[in-house]
Design an enzyme around this catalytic site. Structure first.
Site, PDB file in Angstrom:
ATOM      1  N   ASP A   1       0.995  -1.227  -0.097  1.00  0.00           N
ATOM      2  CA  ASP A   1      -0.346  -0.818  -0.017  1.00  0.00           C
ATOM      3  C   ASP A   1       0.989   1.111  -0.113  1.00  0.00           C
ATOM      4  O   ASP A   1       1.870   1.390   0.528  1.00  0.00           O
ATOM      5  CB  ASP A   1      -1.178   0.277   1.193  1.00  0.00           C
ATOM      6  CG  ASP A   1      -1.663   1.289   0.870  1.00  0.00           C
ATOM      7  OD1 ASP A   1      -2.889   0.681   0.878  1.00  0.00           O
ATOM      8  OD2 ASP A   1      -1.898   2.327   1.273  1.00  0.00           O
TER       9      ASP A   1
ATOM     10  N   GLU B   1      -4.864   2.196  -4.073  1.00  0.00           N
ATOM     11  CA  GLU B   1      -4.083   2.401  -3.746  1.00  0.00           C
ATOM     12  C   GLU B   1      -2.733   1.273  -3.356  1.00  0.00           C
ATOM     13  O   GLU B   1      -2.125   1.419  -2.692  1.00  0.00           O
ATOM     14  CB  GLU B   1      -2.800   3.142  -3.767  1.00  0.00           C
ATOM     15  CG  GLU B   1      -3.273   3.998  -3.120  1.00  0.00           C
ATOM     16  CD  GLU B   1      -3.332   4.199  -1.406  1.00  0.00           C
ATOM     17  OE1 GLU B   1      -4.721   2.615  -1.259  1.00  0.00           O
ATOM     18  OE2 GLU B   1      -3.065   3.927  -0.021  1.00  0.00           O
TER      19      GLU B   1
END
Ligand code: GH3
Ligand code: MG
Ligand code: MG
Ligand code: MG
Ligand code: MG
Length: 314
Positions: A195, A238
């Site tokens: 992440d 993301e």
């Protein structure tokens, strides 16, 4: 067979030439007991540049398909010795769905029920003999086009459009098989949840397009780092999940640490600015099933975040 010239325009002719050129690598099987008809159908298909295989009955056709699993289309007669068209179509459909293999039935019987029966047993289309070359070629091309559309749709449905990486759907359909194949080959694999750190601030400072440029760069770096022996997917936003094959003794942290470092020192170039991000990675290397691996990697990603980000926890 009568070759009918329907007075095609130059445009239509050029279109059919370019279609024929794109047929060059497509394999088609002709299954027909009459050698005269088989020969005639073979020539029609070869005129469209298909790679043609021949079989004189259903049994031979099954052997042909076994030996050439990349055959895309089977054109089969109905009435044949040893194994007829019906039996062949039923047998073929046990192993090959309509999504991957086309079947066109043909018959001279004149029985009006036959076409519906062949279609119901798994054929995609039907022509009654004798037929016009032009109609036959149109039907063949239509079947091939249908398969290509399905392939395109499938490919699109498995990819993330922004990064070109695999998406969640692809990941969940293929990860269990990937883990199993590692086990049967005696190699190890690890699953990592990754992440981007403080990604929201990239968007806040440089806009959504700036954020997108970062995601594209990261995807490129992931592909370079993990290569073919992996499934790299964008889970959403993301957040990325990767499954990677590696040697049994490998240290999981060492597999991901160079990637973390490379991302830290590689900026994305956007409108003259250098956008820098870091990522946090949680890794699970014990192969105890996909769900457990994801859960563990997620927990470790969470720890990586709370312990300060920009780190790998394995
Ligand atoms: P953390 O370090 O805790 O992960 O912080 P973060 O800012 O990365 O996490 P947060 O979940 O708060 O923000 C993620 C942001 O990602 C919010 C969202 O607008 C952005 N985002 C999600 N998908 C996309 C995308 O496709 N493109 C762009 N540019 N931004 C996206
Ligand atoms: Mg026959
Ligand atoms: Mg978040
Ligand atoms: Mg984040
Ligand atoms: Mg996130």
């Amino acid at each position: 067979y009568i070759l009918k010239d329907s007075g095609n325009s130059m445009e239509v002719m050029l279109d059919s030439i370019s279609r024929a050129i794109s047929n060059r690598h497509i394999k088609v099987a002709v299954v027909e007991d009459s050698s005269t008809t088989r020969e005639a159908v073979r020539r029609m298909l070869q005129s469209q540049l298909f790679q043609v295989f021949e079989a004189e009955n259903g049994q031979k056709a099954l052997e042909l398909l076994e030996a050439n699993p990349d055959i895309k289309l089977v054109v089969t007669d109905y009435d044949m010795p040893v194994m007829d068209g019906f039996e062949l179509i039923r047998a073929v459909r046990q192993n090959h769905s309509r999504d991957e293999l086309g079947i066109i039935g043909m018959s001279a019987s004149g029985d009006p029920l036959l076409s519906a029966q062949l279609l119901k047993s798994g054929a995609d289309d039907y022509v009654s003999k004798p037929f016009l070359v032009e109609e036959f070629i149109c039907r063949v091309n239509k079947s091939i086009e249908m398969l290509q559309h399905i392939e395109t749709i499938r490919e699109l449905s498995y990819r993330d459009p922004l990064t070109g990486l695999r998406n969640r759907r692809y990941f969940f359909e293929n990860a269990p098989g990937f883990i199993e194949s590692c086990q049967s080959e005696g190699v190890a694999c690890s699953l990592a949840m990754m992440d981007v750190d403080f990604f929201k601030s990239v968007n806040d400072s440089f806009g959504h397009d700036g954020g997108d440029a970062v995601l594209k760069l990261l995807s490129h770096l992931f592909k370079e780092h993990f290569g073919e022996n992996s499934i790299i997917s964008r889970f959403g936003g993301e957040e990325f999940c990767v499954l990677v094959r590696h040697e049994s003794g490998a240290n999981a942290s060492e597999l991901f640490e160079p990637l973390r470092e490379r991302i830290e020192r590689t900026p994305a170039l956007y409108k003259g600015a250098e956008l820098r991000v870091t990522i946090s990675i949680g890794v699970s290397s014990r192969q105890d099933g996909l769900d457990a691996m994801i859960r563990r990697a997620d927990t470790r990603l969470y720890s990586a975040k709370s312990e300060g980000r920009n780190r790998v926890i394995a």
